[in-house]
Motif scaffolding. Structure first.
Motif, PDB file in Angstrom:
ATOM      1  N   VAL A 207       0.848  -1.186   0.000  1.00 11.17           N
ATOM      2  CA  VAL A 207       0.000   0.000   0.000  1.00 11.17           C
ATOM      3  C   VAL A 207       0.882   1.233   0.000  1.00 11.17           C
ATOM      4  O   VAL A 207       1.710   1.420   0.903  1.00 11.17           O
ATOM      5  CB  VAL A 207      -0.933   0.026   1.224  1.00 11.17           C
ATOM      6  N   LEU A 208       0.716   2.078  -1.017  1.00 11.78           N
ATOM      7  CA  LEU A 208       1.453   3.326  -1.103  1.00 11.78           C
ATOM      8  C   LEU A 208       0.542   4.492  -0.739  1.00 11.78           C
ATOM      9  O   LEU A 208      -0.620   4.537  -1.150  1.00 11.78           O
ATOM     10  CB  LEU A 208       2.004   3.551  -2.505  1.00 11.78           C
ATOM     11  N   SER A 209       1.087   5.419   0.004  1.00 11.14           N
ATOM     12  CA  SER A 209       0.379   6.660   0.335  1.00 11.14           C
ATOM     13  C   SER A 209       1.406   7.772   0.422  1.00 11.14           C
ATOM     14  O   SER A 209       2.391   7.657   1.169  1.00 11.14           O
ATOM     15  CB  SER A 209      -0.363   6.517   1.670  1.00 11.14           C
ATOM     16  N   GLY A 210       1.204   8.819  -0.369  1.00 14.28           N
ATOM     17  CA  GLY A 210       2.163   9.914  -0.374  1.00 14.28           C
ATOM     18  C   GLY A 210       3.564   9.499  -0.751  1.00 14.28           C
ATOM     19  O   GLY A 210       4.549  10.092  -0.304  1.00 14.28           O
ATOM     20  N   GLY A 211       3.675   8.478  -1.613  1.00 12.83           N
ATOM     21  CA  GLY A 211       4.979   8.018  -2.075  1.00 12.83           C
ATOM     22  C   GLY A 211       5.685   7.056  -1.155  1.00 12.83           C
ATOM     23  O   GLY A 211       6.768   6.574  -1.481  1.00 12.83           O
ATOM     24  N   ARG A 212       5.079   6.748  -0.016  1.00  7.85           N
ATOM     25  CA  ARG A 212       5.700   5.840   0.956  1.00  7.85           C
ATOM     26  C   ARG A 212       4.905   4.546   1.081  1.00  7.85           C
ATOM     27  O   ARG A 212       3.677   4.545   0.978  1.00  7.85           O
ATOM     28  CB  ARG A 212       5.797   6.500   2.340  1.00  7.85           C
ATOM     29  N   LEU A 213       5.615   3.461   1.333  1.00  5.38           N
ATOM     30  CA  LEU A 213       4.972   2.188   1.592  1.00  5.38           C
ATOM     31  C   LEU A 213       4.488   2.184   3.037  1.00  5.38           C
ATOM     32  O   LEU A 213       5.280   2.286   3.969  1.00  5.38           O
ATOM     33  CB  LEU A 213       5.966   1.048   1.361  1.00  5.38           C
ATOM     34  N   VAL A 214       3.170   2.076   3.217  1.00 12.39           N
ATOM     35  CA  VAL A 214       2.614   2.163   4.567  1.00 12.39           C
ATOM     36  C   VAL A 214       2.134   0.822   5.087  1.00 12.39           C
ATOM     37  O   VAL A 214       1.859   0.691   6.297  1.00 12.39           O
ATOM     38  CB  VAL A 214       1.459   3.190   4.620  1.00 12.39           C
ATOM     39  N   ALA A 215       2.029  -0.186   4.216  1.00 13.37           N
ATOM     40  CA  ALA A 215       1.616  -1.515   4.668  1.00 13.37           C
ATOM     41  C   ALA A 215       1.971  -2.539   3.608  1.00 13.37           C
ATOM     42  O   ALA A 215       1.929  -2.264   2.413  1.00 13.37           O
ATOM     43  CB  ALA A 215       0.113  -1.565   4.945  1.00 13.37           C
ATOM     44  N   THR A 216       2.328  -3.742   4.051  1.00 14.80           N
ATOM     45  CA  THR A 216       2.531  -4.879   3.155  1.00 14.80           C
ATOM     46  C   THR A 216       2.000  -6.122   3.845  1.00 14.80           C
ATOM     47  O   THR A 216       1.968  -6.202   5.069  1.00 14.80           O
ATOM     48  CB  THR A 216       4.014  -5.104   2.796  1.00 14.80           C
ATOM     49  N   GLY A 217       1.617  -7.090   3.052  1.00  7.41           N
ATOM     50  CA  GLY A 217       1.142  -8.342   3.617  1.00  7.41           C
ATOM     51  C   GLY A 217       0.168  -9.015   2.672  1.00  7.41           C
ATOM     52  O   GLY A 217      -0.022  -8.602   1.529  1.00  7.41           O
ATOM     53  N   THR A 218      -0.445 -10.072   3.154  1.00  2.00           N
ATOM     54  CA  THR A 218      -1.471 -10.736   2.371  1.00  2.00           C
ATOM     55  C   THR A 218      -2.683  -9.818   2.268  1.00  2.00           C
ATOM     56  O   THR A 218      -2.841  -8.884   3.067  1.00  2.00           O
ATOM     57  CB  THR A 218      -1.889 -12.052   3.033  1.00  2.00           C
ATOM     58  N   PRO A 219      -3.561 -10.059   1.298  1.00  2.00           N
ATOM     59  CA  PRO A 219      -4.770  -9.232   1.225  1.00  2.00           C
ATOM     60  C   PRO A 219      -5.554  -9.207   2.529  1.00  2.00           C
ATOM     61  O   PRO A 219      -6.063  -8.148   2.939  1.00  2.00           O
ATOM     62  CB  PRO A 219      -5.564  -9.896   0.098  1.00  2.00           C
ATOM     63  N   ALA A 220      -5.635 -10.328   3.219  1.00  2.00           N
ATOM     64  CA  ALA A 220      -6.379 -10.363   4.484  1.00  2.00           C
ATOM     65  C   ALA A 220      -5.706  -9.504   5.550  1.00  2.00           C
ATOM     66  O   ALA A 220      -6.384  -8.896   6.386  1.00  2.00           O
ATOM     67  CB  ALA A 220      -6.509 -11.804   4.972  1.00  2.00           C
ATOM     68  N   GLU A 221      -4.376  -9.438   5.514  1.00  2.00           N
ATOM     69  CA  GLU A 221      -3.656  -8.631   6.498  1.00  2.00           C
ATOM     70  C   GLU A 221      -3.746  -7.144   6.181  1.00  2.00           C
ATOM     71  O   GLU A 221      -3.787  -6.312   7.095  1.00  2.00           O
ATOM     72  CB  GLU A 221      -2.183  -9.063   6.541  1.00  2.00           C
ATOM     73  N   VAL A 222      -3.795  -6.813   4.903  1.00  4.17           N
ATOM     74  CA  VAL A 222      -3.705  -5.416   4.489  1.00  4.17           C
ATOM     75  C   VAL A 222      -5.070  -4.748   4.396  1.00  4.17           C
ATOM     76  O   VAL A 222      -5.241  -3.587   4.802  1.00  4.17           O
ATOM     77  CB  VAL A 222      -2.961  -5.314   3.140  1.00  4.17           C
ATOM     78  N   LEU A 223      -6.036  -5.439   3.839  1.00  7.98           N
ATOM     79  CA  LEU A 223      -7.326  -4.814   3.544  1.00  7.98           C
ATOM     80  C   LEU A 223      -8.229  -4.804   4.773  1.00  7.98           C
ATOM     81  O   LEU A 223      -9.191  -5.573   4.891  1.00  7.98           O
ATOM     82  CB  LEU A 223      -7.993  -5.534   2.368  1.00  7.98           C
ATOM     83  N   THR A 224      -7.917  -3.901   5.686  1.00  7.69           N
ATOM     84  CA  THR A 224      -8.729  -3.717   6.881  1.00  7.69           C
ATOM     85  C   THR A 224      -9.516  -2.421   6.757  1.00  7.69           C
ATOM     86  O   THR A 224      -9.132  -1.508   6.024  1.00  7.69           O
ATOM     87  CB  THR A 224      -7.853  -3.652   8.145  1.00  7.69           C
TER      88      THR A 224
END
Length: 264
Positions: A207-224
């Motif tokens: 997940v990128l926001s403002g040019g920075r990586l703010v989260a990584t993981g499986t879809p279940a871990e990331v899509l909260t």
């Protein structure tokens, strides 16, 4: 082949577009980049298919620093579908797909019988074989998109870099394309705006926001729900797909307004 972005920073005209991005794309896996418009996703992809050179950091292709490879060699390993992959020349579909063999040929060397068969296979996979003799300028946006994916497959890459590959595609062709990617065995780095498609197609998400990586993981871990509200400014409910078990996001047309405290 493994792809790895190692501390990649891109600065353009004094503005940092991507900041210290480190992301692993394991061999044979599909990793999706998601984030709001302007978050740096397409810029990161441009570094992988060498339309941009990082201001800092390294893109690794296996054990090789991508920037040290000859362009022909990297083009044999990495194929890209870009957002601006249009054409102003009225090549036929067959001619356009055959351009994917360019990194493997010298001069005006003709396609071999195997390569012609490969082109027919790719067009059939993307449901454009019946359009082989049609001019590109006569096609719909979705048909062109499928032609460009076929061209990338004909390149026989080890790594596919795809920027919004489902753009312009109807539901059937979206599903068929993502299913093809899942079964291809290729290493895939893909930008998707449809988060439910990303959850279904990708092994991992960044997940990128403002040019920075703010989260990584499986879809279940990331899509909260919390991350979607914080990054996208949308209130969602996360449910489990009854057939696949993938996370799926439900939202209403008022969800963006309510997340910002806007009253109507």
């Amino acid at each position: 082949m493994e792809l790895r972005l190692d501390g990649v920073t891109v600065e353009i005209d004094g503005k940092v577009i991507v900041q210290d991005l480190s992301l692993d794309v394991p061999d044979g896996r599909i990793v999706g980049l998601i984030g709001p418009n302007g978050s740096g996703k397409s810029t990161a992809l441009r570094c992988v298919y060498r339309a941009l050179r990082p201001s800092h950091g390294v893109v690794w292709l296996g054990s090789d620093d991508l920037s040290t490879l000859k362009l022909r060699r990297s083009a044999r390993s990495v194929a890209a579908l870009t957002q601006d992959g249009g054409t102003d020349l009225d090549f036929t579909v067959a001619e356009t797909v055959a351009l994917g063999r360019a990194p493997h040929l010298r001069g005006n060397q003709p396609l071999s019988e195997r390569e012609r068969g490969l082109c027919r296979w790719a067009m059939a996979q993307l449901d454009v074989l019946h359009l082989a003799d049609r001019g590109m300028l006569a096609l719909s946006g979705g048909e062109r998109q499928r032609v460009f994916v076929a061209r990338a497959l004909v390149q026989e890459p080890q790594v596919l870099v795809l920027d919004e590959p489902t753009n312009h595609l109807d539901v059937r062709h979206q599903i068929e394309l993502l299913s093809l990617l899942r079964g291809s065995g290729l290493t895939v780095l893909v930008v998707l705006h449809d988060l439910n498609l990303a959850a279904a197609a990708c092994d991992r998400l960044g997940v990128l926001s403002g040019g920075r990586l703010v989260a990584t993981g499986t879809p279940a871990e990331v899509l909260t729900a919390e991350l979607i509200r914080e990054v996208f400014g949308v209130v969602v409910s996360v449910v489990t797909h009854p057939l696949t078990g993938d996370p799926q996001l439900l939202h209403s047309l008022d969800s963006a307004r309510s997340s910002k405290g806007i009253r109507t």
